[in-house]
Design an enzyme around this catalytic site. Structure first.
Site, short mmCIF file in Angstrom:
data_model
loop_
_atom_site.label_atom_id
_atom_site.label_comp_id
_atom_site.label_asym_id
_atom_site.label_seq_id
_atom_site.Cartn_x
_atom_site.Cartn_y
_atom_site.Cartn_z
CD GLN A 180 1.67 0.61 -7.35
OE1 GLN A 180 0.51 0.26 -7.54
NE2 GLN A 180 2.16 1.71 -7.86
NE ARG A 226 -1.31 2.23 -2.11
CZ ARG A 226 -0.12 2.45 -2.65
NH1 ARG A 226 -0.01 3.14 -3.77
NH2 ARG A 226 0.98 1.96 -2.08
#
Length: 226
Positions: A84, A195
């Site tokens: 990711q 994030r």
């Protein structure tokens, strides 16, 4: 630029076996201000305080002065988190190699409260409620059993002198890897904005928060503005 030894104690544990360690820092709030005043000259005189100038730069998307500050981290993380993470293509990365070195017997297993059903509203995320404890424990036991078997077979293939680059193929993405990750502050803020968000996967949020906590002391005015 500070030495790696000076930052050696600046490490935050993440998940069950991972960590974020601050290795090096170049620049601070003053470097941002210095770069901005060179770029904008007399146009910045109206913003007479450094804090005000930094806020002005962020508010008006004048991002290049923030690129004058860089952070280098040593990070230990599960491979699925790394996959990711690597989508942020604005950093310099050097990762542990399973071709040159033997992969370690270290695998991520989620905590019981993170074993959850698929979210109905978020197609790429988990639900808010955790599974019942007994069911979560059964799922975790299945994960651990699969990890142990995969690593035992990996070791067996290595003992047969199979090439490391082939033997590693069947290891799961829960296996831990490590890398050095260097990025400028502008792109680091972009990474954190995405994030740390509640919609990001829990595991990568843990790492993002650790990085945020480590960088705050070096750029307190920029982080406050962020």
């Amino acid at each position: 630029m500070a030495s790696e030894a000076e930052h050696a104690e600046k490490m935050i544990p993440c998940l069950d076996k991972g960590f974020v360690r601050l290795v090096d820092v170049m620049g601070d709030d003053a470097a941002i201000v210095q770069a901005a005043r060179v770029s904008y000259g007399s146009g910045t005189k109206k913003v007479h305080e450094d804090r005000g100038l930094i806020r002005y730069l962020l508010r008006h998307m004048h991002t290049t002065p923030f690129e004058m500050v860089e952070f280098k981290f040593h990070i230990k993380l599960p491979i699925f988190v790394a996959r990711q993470w690597i989508r942020h293509r604005t950093a310099n990365v050097n990762e542990y190699s399973g071709r040159y070195s033997e992969m370690k017997d270290e695998f991520y297993v989620p905590a019981i409260d993170q074993v959850r059903a698929q979210s109905v509203s978020n197609k790429q995320g988990r639900a808010d409620e955790a599974f019942p404890v007994d069911e979560a424990e059964r799922i975790i036991a299945m994960m651990e059993s699969s990890q142990q078997q995969a690593y035992a077979e990996y070791q067996q293939m290595l003992s047969q002198d199979l090439a490391r680059e082939i033997a590693r193929i069947n290891l799961p993405v829960s296996n831990y890897t490590e890398w050095y990750w260097k990025i400028d502050l502008h792109n680091l803020f972009h990474f954190l904005r995405l994030r740390i968000d509640a919609h990001a996967q829990y595991e990568i949020r843990v790492y993002a928060q650790a990085m945020a906590d480590l960088l705050k002391p070096y750029v307190p005015m920029a982080f406050d503005a962020f």
